[in-house]
Design a protein around this motif. Structure first.
Motif, PDB file in Angstrom:
ATOM      1  N   VAL A 120     -12.084  -3.480   1.874  1.00 54.11           N
ATOM      2  CA  VAL A 120     -11.372  -4.368   0.942  1.00 54.11           C
ATOM      3  C   VAL A 120     -10.785  -3.476  -0.149  1.00 54.11           C
ATOM      4  O   VAL A 120     -11.515  -2.816  -0.892  1.00 54.11           O
ATOM      5  N   LEU A 121      -9.456  -3.402  -0.212  1.00 56.97           N
ATOM      6  CA  LEU A 121      -8.790  -2.449  -1.095  1.00 56.97           C
ATOM      7  C   LEU A 121      -8.011  -3.161  -2.196  1.00 56.97           C
ATOM      8  O   LEU A 121      -7.359  -4.178  -1.942  1.00 56.97           O
ATOM      9  N   LEU A 122      -8.106  -2.620  -3.402  1.00 55.73           N
ATOM     10  CA  LEU A 122      -7.337  -3.187  -4.511  1.00 55.73           C
ATOM     11  C   LEU A 122      -5.948  -2.551  -4.512  1.00 55.73           C
ATOM     12  O   LEU A 122      -5.819  -1.328  -4.427  1.00 55.73           O
ATOM     13  N   THR A 123      -4.914  -3.388  -4.588  1.00 51.49           N
ATOM     14  CA  THR A 123      -3.547  -2.850  -4.649  1.00 51.49           C
ATOM     15  C   THR A 123      -2.741  -3.552  -5.750  1.00 51.49           C
ATOM     16  O   THR A 123      -3.023  -4.695  -6.104  1.00 51.49           O
ATOM     17  N   GLU A 124      -1.781  -2.805  -6.264  1.00 50.51           N
ATOM     18  CA  GLU A 124      -0.770  -3.405  -7.152  1.00 50.51           C
ATOM     19  C   GLU A 124       0.567  -3.018  -6.547  1.00 50.51           C
ATOM     20  O   GLU A 124       1.120  -1.961  -6.863  1.00 50.51           O
ATOM     21  N   ALA A 125       1.055  -3.862  -5.682  1.00 50.07           N
ATOM     22  CA  ALA A 125       2.265  -3.503  -4.930  1.00 50.07           C
ATOM     23  C   ALA A 125       3.436  -3.204  -5.863  1.00 50.07           C
ATOM     24  O   ALA A 125       4.172  -2.243  -5.633  1.00 50.07           O
ATOM     25  N   ILE A 126       3.613  -4.028  -6.913  1.00 46.82           N
ATOM     26  CA  ILE A 126       4.795  -3.803  -7.766  1.00 46.82           C
ATOM     27  C   ILE A 126       4.727  -2.468  -8.499  1.00 46.82           C
ATOM     28  O   ILE A 126       5.752  -1.906  -8.852  1.00 46.82           O
ATOM     29  N   ASN A 127       3.499  -1.971  -8.749  1.00 48.22           N
ATOM     30  CA  ASN A 127       3.362  -0.686  -9.436  1.00 48.22           C
ATOM     31  C   ASN A 127       3.079   0.457  -8.458  1.00 48.22           C
ATOM     32  O   ASN A 127       2.788   1.576  -8.873  1.00 48.22           O
ATOM     33  N   ASN A 128       3.130   0.134  -7.166  1.00 48.82           N
ATOM     34  CA  ASN A 128       2.843   1.110  -6.109  1.00 48.82           C
ATOM     35  C   ASN A 128       1.473   1.762  -6.287  1.00 48.82           C
ATOM     36  O   ASN A 128       1.284   2.937  -5.992  1.00 48.82           O
ATOM     37  N   LYS A 129       0.513   0.997  -6.759  1.00 50.08           N
ATOM     38  CA  LYS A 129      -0.852   1.518  -6.936  1.00 50.08           C
ATOM     39  C   LYS A 129      -1.746   1.068  -5.786  1.00 50.08           C
ATOM     40  O   LYS A 129      -1.694  -0.103  -5.400  1.00 50.08           O
ATOM     41  N   GLY A 130      -2.541   1.991  -5.269  1.00 50.19           N
ATOM     42  CA  GLY A 130      -3.469   1.656  -4.195  1.00 50.19           C
ATOM     43  C   GLY A 130      -2.794   1.571  -2.835  1.00 50.19           C
ATOM     44  O   GLY A 130      -3.454   1.368  -1.819  1.00 50.19           O
ATOM     45  N   THR A 131      -1.492   1.737  -2.813  1.00 50.13           N
ATOM     46  CA  THR A 131      -0.772   1.554  -1.549  1.00 50.13           C
ATOM     47  C   THR A 131      -0.918   2.764  -0.615  1.00 50.13           C
ATOM     48  O   THR A 131      -0.902   2.604   0.604  1.00 50.13           O
ATOM     49  N   ALA A 132      -1.099   3.953  -1.207  1.00 52.66           N
ATOM     50  CA  ALA A 132      -1.309   5.145  -0.368  1.00 52.66           C
ATOM     51  C   ALA A 132      -2.648   5.023   0.351  1.00 52.66           C
ATOM     52  O   ALA A 132      -2.768   5.356   1.535  1.00 52.66           O
ATOM     53  N   VAL A 133      -3.660   4.507  -0.365  1.00 51.65           N
ATOM     54  CA  VAL A 133      -4.977   4.313   0.246  1.00 51.65           C
ATOM     55  C   VAL A 133      -4.877   3.269   1.366  1.00 51.65           C
ATOM     56  O   VAL A 133      -5.469   3.426   2.437  1.00 51.65           O
ATOM     57  N   LEU A 134      -4.088   2.231   1.118  1.00 53.37           N
ATOM     58  CA  LEU A 134      -3.893   1.196   2.143  1.00 53.37           C
ATOM     59  C   LEU A 134      -3.209   1.789   3.381  1.00 53.37           C
ATOM     60  O   LEU A 134      -3.639   1.540   4.514  1.00 53.37           O
ATOM     61  N   ALA A 135      -2.180   2.583   3.160  1.00 51.14           N
ATOM     62  CA  ALA A 135      -1.483   3.222   4.285  1.00 51.14           C
ATOM     63  C   ALA A 135      -2.460   4.107   5.068  1.00 51.14           C
ATOM     64  O   ALA A 135      -2.470   4.111   6.311  1.00 51.14           O
ATOM     65  N   GLY A 136      -3.314   4.824   4.338  1.00 55.87           N
ATOM     66  CA  GLY A 136      -4.322   5.681   4.972  1.00 55.87           C
ATOM     67  C   GLY A 136      -5.303   4.860   5.811  1.00 55.87           C
ATOM     68  O   GLY A 136      -5.676   5.257   6.913  1.00 55.87           O
ATOM     69  N   ALA A 137      -5.703   3.705   5.272  1.00 59.29           N
ATOM     70  CA  ALA A 137      -6.661   2.850   5.988  1.00 59.29           C
ATOM     71  C   ALA A 137      -6.043   2.320   7.283  1.00 59.29           C
ATOM     72  O   ALA A 137      -6.727   2.189   8.302  1.00 59.29           O
ATOM     73  N   ILE A 138      -4.749   2.027   7.240  1.00 56.55           N
ATOM     74  CA  ILE A 138      -4.057   1.519   8.436  1.00 56.55           C
ATOM     75  C   ILE A 138      -4.048   2.597   9.526  1.00 56.55           C
ATOM     76  O   ILE A 138      -4.340   2.333  10.697  1.00 56.55           O
ATOM     77  N   ILE A 139      -3.754   3.827   9.123  1.00 58.81           N
ATOM     78  CA  ILE A 139      -3.735   4.932  10.087  1.00 58.81           C
ATOM     79  C   ILE A 139      -5.146   5.196  10.623  1.00 58.81           C
ATOM     80  O   ILE A 139      -5.344   5.411  11.817  1.00 58.81           O
ATOM     81  N   LYS A 140      -6.134   5.108   9.720  1.00 59.98           N
ATOM     82  CA  LYS A 140      -7.536   5.321  10.124  1.00 59.98           C
ATOM     83  C   LYS A 140      -7.979   4.245  11.127  1.00 59.98           C
ATOM     84  O   LYS A 140      -8.691   4.534  12.087  1.00 59.98           O
ATOM     85  N   HIS A 141      -7.538   3.027  10.888  1.00 60.43           N
ATOM     86  CA  HIS A 141      -7.917   1.954  11.816  1.00 60.43           C
ATOM     87  C   HIS A 141      -7.322   2.200  13.201  1.00 60.43           C
ATOM     88  O   HIS A 141      -7.979   1.956  14.214  1.00 60.43           O
TER      89      HIS A 141
END
Ligand code: GTP
Ligand code: MG
Length: 342
Positions: free
Chosen positions: A238-259
């Motif tokens: 469960v990842l915290l993101t702030e899409a409008i500020n582009n925060k947490g999105t790199a971690v989300l992208a990493g999690a997608i690749i890891k999955h």
């Protein structure tokens, strides 16, 4: 007799041009891909082209991005495109909104929010609006995914508004499902427990700049921990993101690749592809019968059967068996026509 011949010729014409369209898609022609997706969307044609593309599908990582209206799915997808492009991946995006066919509004919103990448020739973004819910939409979405796979996209993101069955249908298409929630949606967790949350591989708590994000994350983690047995070796982060500020999105992208890596290493990807192929096949079979049933009304068989019913010469069960016999004959004739056409 003459009219029958003419209609046969007319039927074959789109098949020939669709083969050309398929060849252009395989050669990387973006315009041909857009044209083919339009055909699929209108449900006018496209099936023949998909026939030629199918052997070239199955190589992309299909990522479903789903969640309630306005959760930030498009903004998040836009940020993810940026991260994947940094890794030099070709990206396809299909934004689906079952209501947009009526309002037209959300599609425009999706385009605006993802326009940052509109000039990038290696990013293909397309909104999909179909008339119906359920089967038709799922069929169009799967078709569009196949077109982008054949076009050579490495990652294909499919954005859908959370809306029960449609959402579940789309989840069956995806290898990885990202569920986007926002603070304030905590009350819905219990309802979701039985449905979409179980299908989520990754949960993004977006709008983390708002109050309650940490609490929502804690609640979701508690629920997901109890689901672990059903998800095998993967516990959805469960990842915290702030899409409008582009925060947490790199971690989300990493999690997608890891999955994706997890899917491949565990063999789970084969199970998901099997599930997808089966769902697609069942949908195609249902489509055959649905089309055939709707054609029944064109001839005089249905009226004759109704007359028999009203006159007490038959009953619905017997009449239905006769109609089904006719459908089977029609389908078998269509199969023979296909064979001749090849
Ligand atoms: N405060 C805040 N607003 C955000 C954030 N991410 C997106 N938004 C805003 O939320 C609104 C909806 O964003 P979209 O990306 O269109 O959301 P969506 O889920 O794609 O919406 P639909 O496709 O209409 O369901 C926009 O006004 C965004 O600017 C965020 O992290 N924080
Ligand atoms: Mg959107």
């Amino acid at each position: 007799m003459q009219t029958a011949c003419l209609s046969d010729i007319l039927q074959e014409m789109p098949a020939r041009s669709e083969k050309g369209l398929a060849a252009r898609v395989l050669a990387g022609d973006v315009k041909a891909a857009a044209r083919l997706i339009s055909l699929i969307e209108d449900e006018t044609a496209g099936a023949d082209a998909l026939k030629y593309l199918y052997p070239h599908t199955g190589r992309a990582h299909v990522v479903g991005v789903t969640g309630p209206p306005g959760a930030g799915k498009s903004t998040l997808t836009d940020a993810l495109i940026g991260h994947f492009r940094q890794k030099d991946m070709d990206i396809g995006v299909i934004a689906i909104d079952p209501t947009s066919a009526l309002t037209g509004g959300a599609v425009l919103g999706d385009r605006v929010r993802m326009q940052r990448h509109s000039a990038d020739s290696r990013v293909f973004i397309r909104s999909l609006a179909t008339r119906g819910w359920g089967g038709g939409l799922a069929r169009a979405a799967i078709g569009a995914v196949h077109v982008l796979e054949a076009l050579g996209k490495a990652v294909i993101m499919v954005e859908t508004v959370g809306s029960g069955q449609v959402e579940i249908d789309i989840v069956r298409v995806a290898d990885t499902t990202v569920l986007v929630l926002t603070p304030g949606s905590g009350d819905e967790i219990q309802q979701m427990k039985a449905g979409i949350l179980e299908a989520a591989d990754i949960v993004a708590v977006n709008k983390a700049d708002k109050d309650g994000a940490e609490q929502l994350r804690a609640d979701l983690e508690a629920v997901l921990a109890t689901n672990e047995a059903t998800t095998g070796g993967w516990t959805p982060p469960v990842l915290l993101t702030e899409a409008i500020n582009n925060k947490g999105t790199a971690v989300l992208a990493g999690a997608i690749i890891k999955h994706h890596e997890y899917l491949v290493a565990s063999g789970e990807i084969s199970r998901r592809r099997h599930r997808r192929a089966k769902a697609e096949l069942l949908e195609a079979i249902t489509g055959f019968f649905r089309d055939a049933v709707s054609r029944l009304d064109e001839g005089d068989l249905l009226e004759r059967l109704v007359a028999d019913l009203l006159a007490g010469r038959s009953d619905p069960g017997t009449a239905a068996r006769e109609a089904a016999g006719r459908l089977a004959a029609d389908l078998s004739n269509a199969k023979d026509r296909d064979k001749d056409g090849l």
